[in-house]
Design a protein around this motif. Structure first.
Motif: not given
Length: 403
Positions: A39-45, A66-67
């Motif tokens: 989730l953290s990687r998907v949320a980045a940007g 990341a959020f």
């Protein structure tokens, strides 16, 4: 309902997590740890906003940076670092108010949760909390199926068309070990146990002192609490547990989880923290047993933290204290007279008031008991100072100027 393989979690989440959306993460010991990193990687940007509740265990894979925004509705070790560094923002609210926030200004677009598979469908496992309310409101659920988790959810199966299964894991809920009680804990617990009548409903919190209190109970009681800790298992084995407990989170070790599996224990916050239900004169009296980080001379309680530390949280403290004081039970605050050499009775709290003095009936320390019922302000101050003793009676100032 669609099932996706264990691999490719980031790809699966990327299909569900749209830019700018708000995501709620299921909390408690059963938070879906497997999804924290993806989730953290998907949320980045992507300007994704995150809502967190009670995080009782460390969450090293959850990257708050990341959020676009992180809001914390309770707290715990899993959020402490991100709060203290300013990456997350604590929303001061009692636990009974969380459903209203999640149904209004903080309404999420997606819920990430752990579920267990039963014969008739999916249910939540070691926590219900605010999750049932979100499901009832139509929020879609991205889930990890945990084969090692207990099923203590008292609710019906989740709507199958609302759940997307991303992965399956054999991990169970996080296990929260508790250090052995100190001599002060044991003295406090013995004093508190004498205040609990047979047949009463008892509320307890997390931690070493709370567990010592449950272990010292020697009359049959019901458990009506936000959290359900390990010593309840011993209470049952000693023949002192009346009926199945009412709670919204399991908080303990595998021993508790095995005991709770298959029991209809966990209910949503809307039920467990309903002050009207808790103080209902038609039910057995509620003895609310809560701890404190600081108490001031007027009996006001702080449980959020001391100075800059975000060690505590509001949670259900004011809900149960108000219910105990309002009904035919008791609101009891149990606290050691000192913590790490610092008195816990202070002239001014170092943080805002969590629970008002009017919702505190009795304060129990390792040195005495202050029964504040029916006392005026001056009498309450004298009673509290006597329960600490002259050398620990609040010579310190928690940080605010004297009035």
């Amino acid at each position: 309902m669609s099932e996706l393989p264990v691999t490719g979690l980031e790809t699966a989440l990327a299909r569900l997590v749209r830019p700018g959306m708000r995501v709620a993460l299921a909390d408690g010991c059963g938070t879906p740890e497997l999804l924290h990193g993806p989730l953290s990687r998907v949320a980045a940007g992507r300007a994704v906003r995150l809502v967190l509740g009670w995080m009782p265990a460390a969450a090293p894979d959850l990257d708050a940076s990341a959020f676009a925004d992180v809001r914390v509705l309770m707290g715990g070790p899993g959020t402490r670092a991100m709060v203290e560094t300013g990456l997350a923002h604590v929303v001061p609210c009692r636990l009974s108010a969380v459903p209203a926030l999640l149904g209004g200004p903080l309404r999420p677009d997606l819920l990430l949760a752990t579920v267990v598979r039963g014969r008739d469908g999916f249910r939540f496992g070691a926590e219900v909390g605010y999750l049932r309310g979100l499901v009832a409101a139509g929020v879609p659920v991205a889930a990890v199926v945990a084969t090692g988790a207990p099923c203590a959810d008292a609710g019906p199966p989740l709507p199958s068309d609302q759940v997307t299964v991303l992965a399956e894991t054999d991990r169970g809920p996080a296990e929260l070990g508790t250090p052995p009680p100190t001599a002060a804990d044991e003295e406090i617990a013995r004093r508190v146990a004498r205040l609990v009548p047979a047949g009463a409903r008892v509320q307890v919190g997390p931690g070493r002192l709370a567990q010592a209190i449950v272990s010292n109970l020697d009359v049959p009681v019901r458990i009506d609490s936000g959290l359900l800790p390990d010593p309840v298992v011993d209470l049952d084995r000693r023949g002192l547990l009346v009926g199945d407990p009412v709670a919204t989170y399991l908080s303990g070790t595998r021993r508790l989880y095995d005991w709770a599996d298959g029991r209809r224990i966990l209910r949503p916050i809307e039920t467990t923290h309903d002050i009207g239900r808790l103080s209902d004169p038609g039910l057995p009296p509620l003895i609310a047993l809560n701890a404190a980080l600081e108490i001031d001379w007027d009996g006001q309680v702080n449980v959020e933290g001391v100075h800059r530390s975000a060690a505590g949280m509001i949670g259900g403290h004011p809900d149960y204290a108000a219910a105990g004081a309002r009904g035919h039970g008791l609101s009891v605050i149990a606290v050691a007279t000192a913590h790490r050499g610092r008195p816990t009775l202070v002239r001014r709290l170092s943080r805002p008031v969590t629970t008002g003095s009017h919702d505190v009936d009795i304060v129990v320390t390792d040195r005495g008991v202050a029964d504040l019922r029916g006392l005026n302000r001056a009498e309450r101050r004298r009673a509290l100072r006597a329960a600490w003793g002259d050398e620990l009676a609040g010579g310190e100032d928690g940080g605010q100027d004297d009035a």
